[in-house]
Write a protein that holds these residues in place. Structure first.
Motif, short mmCIF file in Angstrom:
data_model
loop_
_atom_site.label_atom_id
_atom_site.label_comp_id
_atom_site.label_asym_id
_atom_site.label_seq_id
_atom_site.Cartn_x
_atom_site.Cartn_y
_atom_site.Cartn_z
N LEU A 183 0.91 -1.39 -0.01
CA LEU A 183 0.12 -0.05 0.03
C LEU A 183 0.86 1.10 0.04
N ILE A 184 1.81 1.28 0.81
CA ILE A 184 2.76 2.47 0.86
C ILE A 184 3.61 2.70 -0.31
N GLN A 185 4.05 1.52 -0.96
CA GLN A 185 4.57 1.75 -2.19
C GLN A 185 3.78 2.34 -3.23
N LEU A 186 2.68 1.69 -3.42
CA LEU A 186 1.84 1.89 -4.51
C LEU A 186 1.39 3.67 -4.25
N MET A 187 1.08 3.95 -3.11
CA MET A 187 0.67 5.51 -2.79
C MET A 187 1.94 6.51 -2.92
N SER A 188 2.90 5.87 -2.70
CA SER A 188 4.16 6.69 -2.89
C SER A 188 4.43 7.05 -4.43
N ASP A 189 3.87 6.31 -5.44
CA ASP A 189 4.38 6.50 -6.47
C ASP A 189 4.41 7.75 -7.19
N SER A 190 5.59 7.98 -7.86
CA SER A 190 5.97 9.43 -8.64
C SER A 190 4.48 9.92 -9.44
N ASP A 191 3.96 8.99 -10.00
CA ASP A 191 2.56 9.50 -10.66
C ASP A 191 1.61 9.58 -9.88
N GLN A 192 1.43 11.07 -9.36
CA GLN A 192 0.38 11.43 -8.23
C GLN A 192 -1.08 10.76 -8.46
N GLU A 193 -1.47 10.75 -9.66
CA GLU A 193 -2.82 10.40 -10.07
C GLU A 193 -3.14 8.78 -9.82
N LYS A 194 -2.03 8.15 -10.01
CA LYS A 194 -1.95 6.72 -9.74
C LYS A 194 -2.14 6.56 -8.13
N GLY A 195 -1.18 7.24 -7.45
CA GLY A 195 -1.42 7.13 -5.92
C GLY A 195 -2.94 7.46 -5.23
N ILE B 54 -7.16 -4.52 3.95
CA ILE B 54 -6.64 -4.00 2.93
C ILE B 54 -6.45 -5.38 2.15
N VAL B 55 -6.86 -5.13 0.85
CA VAL B 55 -6.69 -6.09 -0.19
C VAL B 55 -5.91 -5.69 -1.35
N ILE B 56 -4.72 -6.51 -1.32
CA ILE B 56 -3.55 -5.70 -2.26
C ILE B 56 -3.97 -5.95 -3.40
N LYS B 57 -4.59 -7.00 -3.97
CA LYS B 57 -5.17 -7.25 -5.50
C LYS B 57 -5.86 -6.08 -5.93
N ASP B 58 -6.70 -5.65 -5.02
CA ASP B 58 -7.85 -4.57 -5.44
C ASP B 58 -6.92 -3.11 -5.44
#
Length: 287
Positions: free
Chosen positions: A251-263, A276-280
């Protein structure tokens, strides 16, 4: 010591001020600084400070024992933590320590300063007080937690009938002081029969960073079994009312992505979840 397990303190907008206060007292550093979440490191230990709003107040059902090696160290911390705070037990000599005091600081966090032999490589040890309907359940809680988490153990246990200072007529079989570890992270705990005007709440929770969905599911299911309650965004309460956050590292890795829209998409997906469901989260990231 496991820095994948750490306390989270709830604040109403004054998290940054508190972070600076603790880093000054304990020579720590702020390692992450956002309007909502701050991480600090004290003696190599991580603490999270969450500016969550006015809903919850921290209280002494979870306090922090600071293991001190000299009189001067105790007095230094005491002077700063008690400034603007409330003394719960005066600094002085007690049967269990030549210099000990319990204080609630100006931010509502309670600290027990203890001079004595080092019992753990951890300098700051969260201490759980089992009161009201939980009084007498400290041993049960330790067994539950050490069964759930790997690399866990129950250490020294002192019961009121075996110890000193039992003027309050506590049940002899109840725990006066005990040490346990979950996955290498130390806690202390005690039973107490006094009718305190507080109990466990979300003001102080324990964060567990998980490696994968299997570990997330195991901890979530085990902690919510037999009376635990699920909340939102990875939060839960176990059957003693103690709050936990079970958070996959992904979750932290995905939210910290440089692409703010994806985060933001990941954050929005997480806000709709209980466990928290990682796949979702990954589906939201790639959508």
């Amino acid at each position: 010591m496991n820095n994948n397990i750490f306390p989270c303190l709830w604040y109403n907008g004054d998290g940054k001020e508190s972070a600076e206060f603790y880093c000054k007292i304990f020579s720590g550093t702020i390692t992450s600084d956002t309007p909502m979440v701050l991480n600090i490191e004290l003696f190599g230990q991580k603490l999270m400070l969450l500016n969550g709003g006015p809903q919850f107040e921290k209280n002494a059902s979870v306090s922090f024992m600071v293991l001190c090696e000299t009189d001067a160290e105790v007095e230094n911390y005491w002077g700063q933590l008690s400034d603007g705070g409330i003394v719960l037990m005066e600094l002085g000599e007690y049967p269990w320590s030549k210099k000990y005091g319990w204080v609630r600081d100006r931010f509502g966090v309670t600290w027990q300063l203890y001079l004595g032999e080092k019992q753990s490589e951890q300098k700051i040890i969260p201490t759980l007080m089992f009161i009201h309907q939980n009084n007498g359940k400290a041993m049960e809680a330790m067994k539950l937690y050490t069964d759930i988490f790997p690399n866990s153990k129950i250490g020294n246990v002192l019961k009121y009938g075996e110890g000193v200072g039992n003027e309050t007529h506590e049940v002899p079989e109840n725990v006066q002081h005990a040490h346990f570890e979950i996955d290498g992270f130390s806690f202390f705990c005690m039973d107490n029969s006094y009718d305190h005007k507080f109990d466990f709440n979300e003001g102080i929770s324990t964060v567990v960073m998980t490696d994968n969905q299997q570990q997330t599911d195991h901890l979530w299911d085990a902690l919510t079994t037999d009376g635990g309650t699920e909340s939102m965004c990875g939060w839960l309460k176990d059957n003693f009312g103690l709050s936990w956050q079970i958070i996959p590292k992904k979750l932290i890795q995905l939210m910290s992505d440089s692409d703010q829209e994806k985060g933001q998409k990941v954050a929005q997906s997480m806000m709709k979840m209980q466990k928290i469901v990682i796949k979702d989260l990954e589906e939201a990231y790639h959508s």
